[in-house]
Design a protein around this motif. Structure first.
Motif, PDB file in Angstrom:
ATOM      1  N   UNK A  35     -10.174  15.008  -1.787  1.00 28.59           N
ATOM      2  CA  UNK A  35     -10.911  13.807  -2.176  1.00 28.59           C
ATOM      3  C   UNK A  35     -11.650  13.217  -0.977  1.00 28.59           C
ATOM      4  N   UNK A  36     -12.856  12.745  -1.216  1.00 33.65           N
ATOM      5  CA  UNK A  36     -13.582  11.985  -0.201  1.00 33.65           C
ATOM      6  C   UNK A  36     -13.434  10.508  -0.529  1.00 33.65           C
ATOM      7  N   UNK A  37     -13.530   9.682   0.486  1.00 31.09           N
ATOM      8  CA  UNK A  37     -13.373   8.251   0.266  1.00 31.09           C
ATOM      9  C   UNK A  37     -12.732   7.578   1.461  1.00 31.09           C
ATOM     10  N   UNK A  38     -12.142   6.416   1.227  1.00 33.37           N
ATOM     11  CA  UNK A  38     -11.611   5.580   2.307  1.00 33.37           C
ATOM     12  C   UNK A  38     -10.110   5.389   2.154  1.00 33.37           C
ATOM     13  N   UNK A  39      -9.411   5.523   3.280  1.00 32.37           N
ATOM     14  CA  UNK A  39      -7.962   5.303   3.326  1.00 32.37           C
ATOM     15  C   UNK A  39      -7.668   4.305   4.447  1.00 32.37           C
ATOM     16  N   UNK A  40      -6.880   3.283   4.141  1.00 28.47           N
ATOM     17  CA  UNK A  40      -6.611   2.235   5.124  1.00 28.47           C
ATOM     18  C   UNK A  40      -5.113   2.169   5.454  1.00 28.47           C
ATOM     19  N   UNK A  41      -4.829   1.743   6.698  1.00 29.31           N
ATOM     20  CA  UNK A  41      -3.465   1.724   7.220  1.00 29.31           C
ATOM     21  C   UNK A  41      -3.259   0.447   8.032  1.00 29.31           C
ATOM     22  N   UNK A  42      -2.061  -0.120   7.939  1.00 32.85           N
ATOM     23  CA  UNK A  42      -1.705  -1.316   8.705  1.00 32.85           C
ATOM     24  C   UNK A  42      -0.332  -1.109   9.329  1.00 32.85           C
ATOM     25  N   UNK A  43      -0.263  -1.228  10.648  1.00 35.85           N
ATOM     26  CA  UNK A  43       1.007  -1.203  11.378  1.00 35.85           C
ATOM     27  C   UNK A  43       1.292  -2.629  11.821  1.00 35.85           C
ATOM     28  N   UNK A  97      -2.347   3.918   2.491  1.00 35.77           N
ATOM     29  CA  UNK A  97      -3.224   3.961   1.319  1.00 35.77           C
ATOM     30  C   UNK A  97      -3.406   5.409   0.871  1.00 35.77           C
ATOM     31  N   UNK A  98      -3.124   5.696  -0.409  1.00 34.89           N
ATOM     32  CA  UNK A  98      -3.354   7.030  -0.962  1.00 34.89           C
ATOM     33  C   UNK A  98      -4.493   7.045  -1.989  1.00 34.89           C
ATOM     34  N   UNK A  99      -5.118   5.906  -2.186  1.00 39.09           N
ATOM     35  CA  UNK A  99      -6.215   5.788  -3.150  1.00 39.09           C
ATOM     36  C   UNK A  99      -7.533   5.925  -2.402  1.00 39.09           C
ATOM     37  N   UNK A 100      -8.336   6.921  -2.747  1.00 43.44           N
ATOM     38  CA  UNK A 100      -9.571   7.175  -2.005  1.00 43.44           C
ATOM     39  C   UNK A 100     -10.696   6.207  -2.332  1.00 43.44           C
ATOM     40  N   UNK A 101     -10.489   5.306  -3.280  1.00 39.12           N
ATOM     41  CA  UNK A 101     -11.514   4.301  -3.576  1.00 39.12           C
ATOM     42  C   UNK A 101     -11.616   3.316  -2.423  1.00 39.12           C
ATOM     43  N   UNK A 102     -12.817   2.869  -2.141  1.00 36.70           N
ATOM     44  CA  UNK A 102     -13.017   1.890  -1.064  1.00 36.70           C
ATOM     45  C   UNK A 102     -12.399   0.551  -1.450  1.00 36.70           C
ATOM     46  N   UNK A 103     -11.877  -0.136  -0.453  1.00 35.06           N
ATOM     47  CA  UNK A 103     -11.370  -1.486  -0.679  1.00 35.06           C
ATOM     48  C   UNK A 103     -10.083  -1.552  -1.476  1.00 35.06           C
ATOM     49  N   UNK A 104      -9.187  -0.588  -1.303  1.00 35.77           N
ATOM     50  CA  UNK A 104      -7.900  -0.637  -2.000  1.00 35.77           C
ATOM     51  C   UNK A 104      -7.186  -1.949  -1.684  1.00 35.77           C
ATOM     52  N   UNK A 105      -6.782  -2.718  -2.705  1.00 37.39           N
ATOM     53  CA  UNK A 105      -6.087  -3.984  -2.425  1.00 37.39           C
ATOM     54  C   UNK A 105      -4.830  -3.753  -1.598  1.00 37.39           C
ATOM     55  N   UNK A 106      -4.542  -4.715  -0.728  1.00 35.13           N
ATOM     56  CA  UNK A 106      -3.411  -4.579   0.181  1.00 35.13           C
ATOM     57  C   UNK A 106      -2.105  -4.328  -0.570  1.00 35.13           C
ATOM     58  N   UNK A 107      -1.905  -5.004  -1.699  1.00 33.95           N
ATOM     59  CA  UNK A 107      -0.651  -4.852  -2.421  1.00 33.95           C
ATOM     60  C   UNK A 107      -0.567  -3.552  -3.220  1.00 33.95           C
TER      61      UNK A 107
END
Length: 247
Positions: free
Chosen positions: A190-198, A126-136
Motif C-alpha cells: 500500500x502507498x500512503x501515510x503512516x504516523x508514529x508518536x513516541x 499507524x497501520x492505516x495508509x490513509x492520510x491523517x489517521x486520527x490519533x485514537x
C-alpha cells in the motif's frame, strides 16, 4: 547504564513543550531537532542513526532524549529520504513476505538519577495508509510495561531502543497491558501515510505527558524504468544549470 533492546522474539532545559494529541485529530510530525544520535544502535548493526527526529526534556533532574526515524530494512532496501522536519519518504514493496522495505526505529534514554521505573514510555503506531489517521485510531505499545514483562529491572533500566516493522505480527496481536493493536491491517504494497508518536509520561496509566516526538512516513511506489529515466534527466538538467550558474 543498563539498556533494553526490544526484539520481535521477545514478543538542556526543555526546548519545546510536549505535543498534546487530541483524539480524533491527525498526528503531525513534532520534534525539537533533527539529526544524529550516535549512541543509538536500535539493537542491530549498521542501522542509520543520522536522520532522526529528536526531542529532549529535563524532568526532575533527568535529561530525557527521544528519537525516532524511518530506516531501511536490510542493506538491499533503499534508505528512506528525510525532509529534516520529521517527514520521511519510503518505497512500497516487501523485504520479506508481509514485511515492508522500511522499519520504524526509535530510541529513548534517561540521563540522570532516574530510570524507567519513574516513567512510562509509549509508542503509538499507524497501520492505516490513509492520510491523517486520527490519533485514537493508532495502535499503542506500552514499552515500559513490555520491558517489565520481559524481566527487565526498571529501577536500573535507562535506555530502550529497537527497530521494528509494521508487518511484524505482534503489533497486530492484543497483549494485555502491552499491545493494543489498531483496527486497520498493514499491507507493505500500500502507498500512503503512516504516523508514529513516541512519548514519555508519569509512570501510571493516563499519567501526565512529559515529552514526545513524532514522525510521518509517506510510502510511494517504486519508480518505473521510464519514471526513473525522467528523474535522472531532471537531475542532469539541474546539474547542468547549476554548473552554468557557477560559471
Amino acid at each position: 547504564m543498563k539498556s533494553l533492546l526490544l526484539t520481535l522474539a521477545a514478543l538542556a532545559p526543555v526546548a519545546a513543550e510536549a505535543s498534546i494529541q487530541i483524539p480524533g485529530a491527525p498526528l503531525d510530525p513534532v520534534a525539537d531537532t533533527f539529526g544524529a544520535i550516535p549512541a543509538a544502535t536500535f539493537g542491530g548493526s549498521g542501522i542509520p542513526n543520522n536522520q532522526m527526529a529528536i526531542s529532549t526534556a529535563v524532568h526532575n533532574g533527568n535529561t530525557i532524549t527521544l528519537g525516532i526515524a524511518a530506516t531501511q530494512r536490510f542493506d538491499s532496501a533503499p534508505q528512506p529520504l528525510a525532509d529534516g522536519m520529521g517527514g520521511y519518504q519510503a518505497l512500497n514493496g516487501e523485504s520479506d513476505p508481509g514485511l515492508a522495505r522500511w522499519n520504524f526505529s526509535f530510541y529513548a534514554t534517561i540521563d540522570g538519577p532516574g530510570s524507567f521505573e519513574d516513567y512510562r514510555l509509549v509508542l503509538d503506531y499507524d497501520m492505516d495508509n490513509a492520510a491523517g489517521t486520527p490519533f485514537d485510531m493508532h495502535g499503542q505499545w506500552d514499552l515500559t510495561m513490555g520491558a517489565a514483562m520481559l524481566g527487565a529491572d526498571l529501577s536500573t533500566l535507562r535506555t530502550i531502543e529497537t527497530s521494528q516493522n509494521l508487518g511484524f505480527g505482534f503489533l497486530d496481536t492484543p497483549a494485555v497491558g502491552v499491545i493494543m493493536p489498531p483496527s486497520a491491517s498493514f499491507d507493505p504494497f500500500d502507498v500512503g501515510e503512516y504516523t508514529f508518536l513516541l512519548s514519555v509520561h508519569h509512570p501510571f496509566i493516563g499519567g501526565e505527558l512529559i515529552d514526545s516526538v513524532a514522525m510521518a512516513v509517506n510510502v510511494v511506489p517504486e519508480p518505473t524504468a521510464a519514471g526513473l529515466w525522467g528523474v535522472l534527466v531532471g537531475v542532469a538538467g539541474l546539474t547542468t544549470r547549476r554548473g552554468a550558474l557557477l560559471g
